[in-house]
Structure formats: C-alpha cells, structure tokens
Write an enzyme that holds these catalytic residues in place. Structure first.
Site, PDB file in Angstrom:
ATOM      1  N   GLU A 146      40.675 -70.174 -72.702  1.00 17.20           N
ATOM      2  CA  GLU A 146      39.537 -69.710 -73.491  1.00 17.20           C
ATOM      3  C   GLU A 146      38.850 -68.511 -72.817  1.00 17.20           C
ATOM      4  OE1 GLU A 146      36.095 -72.380 -75.417  1.00 17.20           O
ATOM      5  OE2 GLU A 146      35.790 -71.976 -73.287  1.00 17.20           O
ATOM      6  N   ARG A 195      53.627 -60.205 -37.136  1.00 15.37           N
ATOM      7  CA  ARG A 195      52.594 -60.874 -37.939  1.00 15.37           C
ATOM      8  C   ARG A 195      53.046 -62.287 -38.308  1.00 15.37           C
ATOM      9  NH1 ARG A 195      49.989 -61.458 -43.227  1.00 15.37           N
ATOM     10  NH2 ARG A 195      47.814 -60.881 -42.955  1.00 15.37           N
ATOM     11  N   GLY A 232      44.596 -62.768 -53.064  1.00 16.28           N
ATOM     12  CA  GLY A 232      44.532 -63.681 -54.210  1.00 16.28           C
ATOM     13  C   GLY A 232      43.610 -63.246 -55.332  1.00 16.28           C
ATOM     14  N   CYS A 245      52.755 -63.097 -51.590  1.00 15.23           N
ATOM     15  CA  CYS A 245      52.962 -64.074 -50.523  1.00 15.23           C
ATOM     16  C   CYS A 245      53.810 -65.254 -50.990  1.00 15.23           C
ATOM     17  CB  CYS A 245      51.596 -64.576 -50.072  1.00 15.23           C
ATOM     18  SG  CYS A 245      51.698 -65.805 -48.803  1.00 15.23           S
TER      19      CYS A 245
HETATM   20  P1  IMP Z   1      46.720 -59.654 -52.558  1.00 14.67           P
HETATM   21  O1  IMP Z   1      45.461 -58.850 -52.637  1.00 14.67           O
HETATM   22  O2  IMP Z   1      46.635 -60.892 -53.395  1.00 14.67           O
HETATM   23  O3  IMP Z   1      47.918 -58.859 -52.912  1.00 14.67           O
HETATM   24  O4  IMP Z   1      46.861 -60.162 -51.052  1.00 14.67           O
HETATM   25  C1  IMP Z   1      46.834 -59.285 -49.950  1.00 14.67           C
HETATM   26  C2  IMP Z   1      46.853 -60.074 -48.657  1.00 14.67           C
HETATM   27  O5  IMP Z   1      48.053 -60.846 -48.554  1.00 14.67           O
HETATM   28  C3  IMP Z   1      46.857 -59.239 -47.393  1.00 14.67           C
HETATM   29  O6  IMP Z   1      45.587 -58.774 -47.027  1.00 14.67           O
HETATM   30  C4  IMP Z   1      47.455 -60.182 -46.347  1.00 14.67           C
HETATM   31  O7  IMP Z   1      46.513 -61.034 -45.770  1.00 14.67           O
HETATM   32  C5  IMP Z   1      48.397 -61.026 -47.173  1.00 14.67           C
HETATM   33  N1  IMP Z   1      49.791 -60.607 -47.019  1.00 14.67           N
HETATM   34  C6  IMP Z   1      50.297 -59.352 -46.880  1.00 14.67           C
HETATM   35  N2  IMP Z   1      51.633 -59.381 -46.838  1.00 14.67           N
HETATM   36  C7  IMP Z   1      51.994 -60.662 -46.940  1.00 14.67           C
HETATM   37  C8  IMP Z   1      53.261 -61.329 -46.955  1.00 14.67           C
HETATM   38  O8  IMP Z   1      54.330 -60.732 -46.911  1.00 14.67           O
HETATM   39  N3  IMP Z   1      53.219 -62.694 -47.034  1.00 14.67           N
HETATM   40  C9  IMP Z   1      52.048 -63.372 -47.090  1.00 14.67           C
HETATM   41  N4  IMP Z   1      50.848 -62.792 -47.132  1.00 14.67           N
HETATM   42  C10 IMP Z   1      50.819 -61.445 -47.044  1.00 14.67           C
END
Ligand code: IMP
Length: 513
Positions: free
Chosen positions: A494, A429, A366, A331
């Site tokens: 750490e 989206r 995240g 993202c």
């Molecule tokens: P990750 O598990 O940290 O890779 O985050 C996955 C999540 O990022 C997804 O479930 C979405 O909510 C969000 N996401 C997916 N594609 C995008 C993007 O292109 N930009 C911002 N957020 C995204």
C-alpha cells in the site's frame, strides 16, 4: 516562558524515548529484528516547517556534518570527485582503500586542496626548477590551481608563479626564477582570513603568501578561495576549521592502517575509518588503540550490528561507529555466511549503547529511498552511509554502461569477486588471502541519476519532510521522539504506488530494479 517551554519539551521527549524503547524491546523479546521495509515512522503534532529544520549532525566525536549523509568507501562510489562534491553539499566522502597508500593520500590531498582557507603548507619550488618540471608535477598531482611559491636554497620566499606567468611563458626550459613574479605582497603568519581578503582586494593580488620573520614560507591565502568562503556561497559546505573541505578515508588493520594513517594525517585528513566486515575483532581493537595513542585524528570503526560490539569498541576509544552487517544492496554476507541483523534493529541497539559513551553512529548500507533516512536517524543514527543511492551519479567513479537503451553506471561490492581478485584492500576487508576467494558481494550496475547535487536535494527533501511529519526540529529531536509502527506485506504494498501505470518518472521514486 521559554524555560517552561523547553522543560515541557524535555519531558515530552523523555516520554517518547521511553515509548520508542518499549517498541524495540517488545520486538527483540520475541527474538525478531526489523529492517527499513518492516517499519514506518508515525506522524506527530508538528509546529515545524520542513525548510526551517536543522539537519546538522556529527559523523564522529569531533567531525561535524551539515547534512547527515556520507558516501561509501567503495571503488565505484567515492574518489576525490565524489568527496569534493558531497562535502560541498554538506556531507562527507570516504575515500576507498583499493588505492595504494600513496594514491589514497593523493586523493585526500585533492579534496583538501580543492578549496582552501589558509593553506598551511603551500606547494613551493626551488627557484632553479624549470617551468616544464613544475607543469609536469601539476599534471601528475591533478592540481586545479596555478599559484606556486618559489624559494631560494634557504627556503626563503623569492617570488610566485601565477597563471599569467605560465600563460605568457613560451619556453618551458626556463627556470622558475626567470619567469616568476618578483613583486609579492606578503603577510605575517598571524593574519586572518578577512584581513587577507582586504589586502588582496586592495592590492589586486590573487594570492598572499605568509612569511615568518626569517622570510620563510608559513602559509598562503588565495583570492578565489577566501572570497568563496567569505561571500557565503559556501555556507552549505562541510569544512574544517581552516575552511578546507572535510574528507575521510578507509584503512585496514595493523600495518596497512599504520602506513596509510601516517600519510593521511600529513594531508590533514579529518577522520579515518577502520573499515572491515567484522569490526568487533582483535585486529580492529588493537589497531584502534594504537591509532588513538599515536595520532590526534578521529577514528571511526566498523562494521558491527550487535550492542555488545558497540560497547567493546566505545570502551576501546572509537570516536564513531559504523553499523551494518549485511544490509548492503551488493552484499551477500548474510546469505553466504548466515550472519547479520536486519538494519533498523541493529541501528537502534548499537546507538543506544553508543549514546552512553557520547559516540555518534552511522547507519551504513541498505537504504533504498529517501524515506529510509529519517527511519535510520529515528532509530538512533547520526548519519547514513550510502553506496547504491549515490553510485549512479555523475561524480561516482563507476563506468557508464548502456543496457537496452538505458544508461547505467557500474556498481560493485568491495567483497565482490572482481574487487577481491584485483585489490588487497578488498581482500583484507573480508579477511581473505589471495587464493580460494569466497566473495561476499556482487557486481552489477545501477541506473544513471545525473549530478549528485540534484540527487542529494531529493534525499534531503525527503528527510526534511519526514522530520516535519514527525515534529522534529533537528536531528537530536528526531533521534529522541521518532515512533515506529511495524507494517505488514500488505502495508508495504500500500505504501508504494499501486494500481497505476506510471507515465512520468518522479525524481525521487523509481520502481526497484
Ligand atoms: P548500499 O548503500 O546498500 O549499496 O550499501 C553500501 C555498503 O555496503 C557499504 O558502505 C559497505 O559497508 C557495504 N559493502 C560494500 N561492499 C560490500 C560487499 O561486497 N559485501 C558486503 N557489504 C559490502
């Protein structure tokens, strides 16, 4: 004694919840928000053993989870193969919306047909349809099963086509009625799973169609599915009340949502997610209200990161909330648009409000390591949604890539240039038209990790260990009693392996790419 014990537990829980609230209040009073790498959970007195911990949870008001993990609605993460496997492991997959409405519904059908208790609407063919046509349909729909019911022009059951019938048929131009098995043992529509199993075992029939008093088809049980459900092999499966794997699907707003939900509901979808980058918006709110009025299906809404947004959506009827604006590994929203809130604070603040309405929340994006799962749940989430942590598995739809001798799988944001150029679902989206695209995500690849089962085993193992250290017997306990400590950069350094050259990879730890 038991009553006294539970009273004490309740009062301890309340005290710990107050302590947790005061931690987050102090942080937000300073205008600061925290994310996973900023905090750790503190250990507490524990009488629980990691393996006896109950990790069942909820994704939405009416849809449960055996493990608190959902796979992201992304075109490099969740299609039918991933959704089937994750539901078998106890979680839920969300089929992405870069499919057309028809393709998306077909993906959902694949999951729902994969494992059946009672098949309420079995596939039936007219007796005059040819074997070739039936086989072509089976191929087109990618069905793995071979049992098809055959009916006359009044939709009355006249026979069944089984795997044997297909195997021994050498002329595909023959009509179904010339090939089918005519001696069929049927049941009445009220017959239960166990009775169906008994009848099939006694008669050595692999399927038992249910017919109503007029001889019309009213359902179907198949032996392999019923046996799997009753034998306990499927104890870990996340299934609906009819024994079918649970699955969710992402939809947009207004007409996109209305068209998709109509066909998704027909395939018995368990829940739909209005999946947008900004859930606290007029289009989402209005779509949510219409969907709740028209259908009985649970509607989860996302994404948000502010408590006021959580309150508005709960009041508008959301059955679940998805939290996360900007934490995703692919993202760039926070960098491109300058908005968003670090994820642990966002989860805590939104979950606090949602819990007053009895609405479960999912922490979306995240997460980097298994230890982030107990942190997300400790902050108030009922489940986590993963993209990156699942994209490298065998079951994800991402393509394989080789780079410097290492195997990777493609993983990209739904708001990446590639996804937005190609798909309306991606552009919607992020509320964008066809021209002058402003991407909010990146395209890349992640190391190949092997079968989902092995990966999830490590994630769940980490969650159980975390709960064991905290002293939480179940997910609700963890949400109530988790205590956080803020850590510094030195504390973070750490926490990771340091001052060592790693000579053997562990299945649950990789240096970040
Ligand atoms: P990750 O598990 O940290 O890779 O985050 C996955 C999540 O990022 C997804 O479930 C979405 O909510 C969000 N996401 C997916 N594609 C995008 C993007 O292109 N930009 C911002 N957020 C995204």
């Amino acid at each position: 004694m038991t009553q006294l014990k539970s009273l004490l537990t309740k009062s301890i829980k309340q005290k710990l919840t107050v302590k947790q609230d005061s931690f987050f209040k102090k942080i937000s009073d300073q205008g600061i928000a925290l994310t996973y790498d900023d905090v750790r959970l503190t250990t507490g007195y524990s009488a629980v053993l990691p393996d006896s911990i109950n990790i069942e949870s909820k994704f939405s008001k009416n849809v449960g989870l055996k493990i608190p993990i959902a796979s992201a609605a992304m075109d490099t993460v969740t299609e039918a193969e991933m959704a089937i496997e994750i539901a078998k492991l106890g979680g839920i997959g969300v089929i992405h919306k870069n499919f057309s409405p028809q393709e998306q519904a077909a993906q959902v059908a694949k999951v729902k047909y994969h494992l059946n208790g009672l098949i309420e609407k079995p596939i039936c063919f007219d007796e005059n349809v040819s074997i070739g046509e039936i086989l072509a349909y089976r191929k087109e729909k990618e069905f793995s099963f071979h049992s098809f019911l055959i009916t006359d022009k009044n939709y009355r059951l006249v026979g069944i086509l089984t795997k044997n019938d297909f195997d021994f048929c050498e002329d595909f131009s023959l009509k179904a009625k010339q090939v089918m098995t005519k001696s069929v043992i049927t049941g009445n529509p009220s017959i239960g799973l166990r009775e169906a199993y008994r009848v099939m075992k006694e008669s050595k029939k692999k399927a038992i169609p249910l017919v109503d008093k007029d001889g019309k088809v009213a359902g179907l049980y198949t032996f392999s599915d019923v046996k799997r459900i009753l034998s306990g092999d499927s104890k870990s499966f996340n299934v609906d009340k009819n024994g079918r794997l649970r699955v969710a699907a992402a939809v947009g707003v207004y007409d996109d949502a209305f068209e998709r939900v109509e066909s998704l509901v027909a395939e018995k979808i368990d829940l739909v997610i209005i999946d947008t980058a900004h859930g606290d918006s007029k289009g989402v709110m209005e779509t949510l209200k219409v969907l709740k009025k028209r259908y009985e299906v649970d509607v989860v809404v996302g994404n948000i990161s502010e408590p006021e947004s959580a309150e508005r959506l709960c009041r508008a009827g959301a059955d679940g909330l998805k939290i996360g604006q900007g934490p995703g590994s692919i993202c760039t929203t926070r960098i491109i648009a300058g908005i968003g809130k670090p994820q642990v604070s966002a989860i805590y603040e939104c979950a606090k409000v949602a819990s007053k309405f009895g609405v479960p929340v999912c922490a979306d994006g995240g997460l980097k390591y298994s230890g982030d799962i107990p942190i997300a749940i400790g902050a108030g989430a009922h489940s986590v949604m993963m993209g990156n942590m699942l994209a490298g598995t065998k079951e994800s739809p991402g393509e394989f890539r080789f780079h410097q001798g290492v195997q990777y799988k493609v993983y990209r944001g739904m708001g990446s240039l590639g996804a937005m150029e190609r798909y309306k679902g991606s552009r919607e989206r992020y509320n964008q038209g066809k021209n002058d695209l402003v991407p909010e995500g990146m395209e890349g690849m992640v190391p190949y990790k092997g079968p989902l089962k092995e990966v999830i085993c490590q994630y769940i193992g980490g969650l159980r260990r975390g709960m064991g250290y905290v002293g939480a017997e179940n997910i609700e306990d963890l949400r109530a009693i988790a205590q956080f400590v803020r850590i510094t950069e030195a504390g973070k350094a750490e926490s990771h392996p340091h001052d060592i050259v790693i000579t053997r990879e562990a299945p649950n730890y990789r240096e970040r790419v």
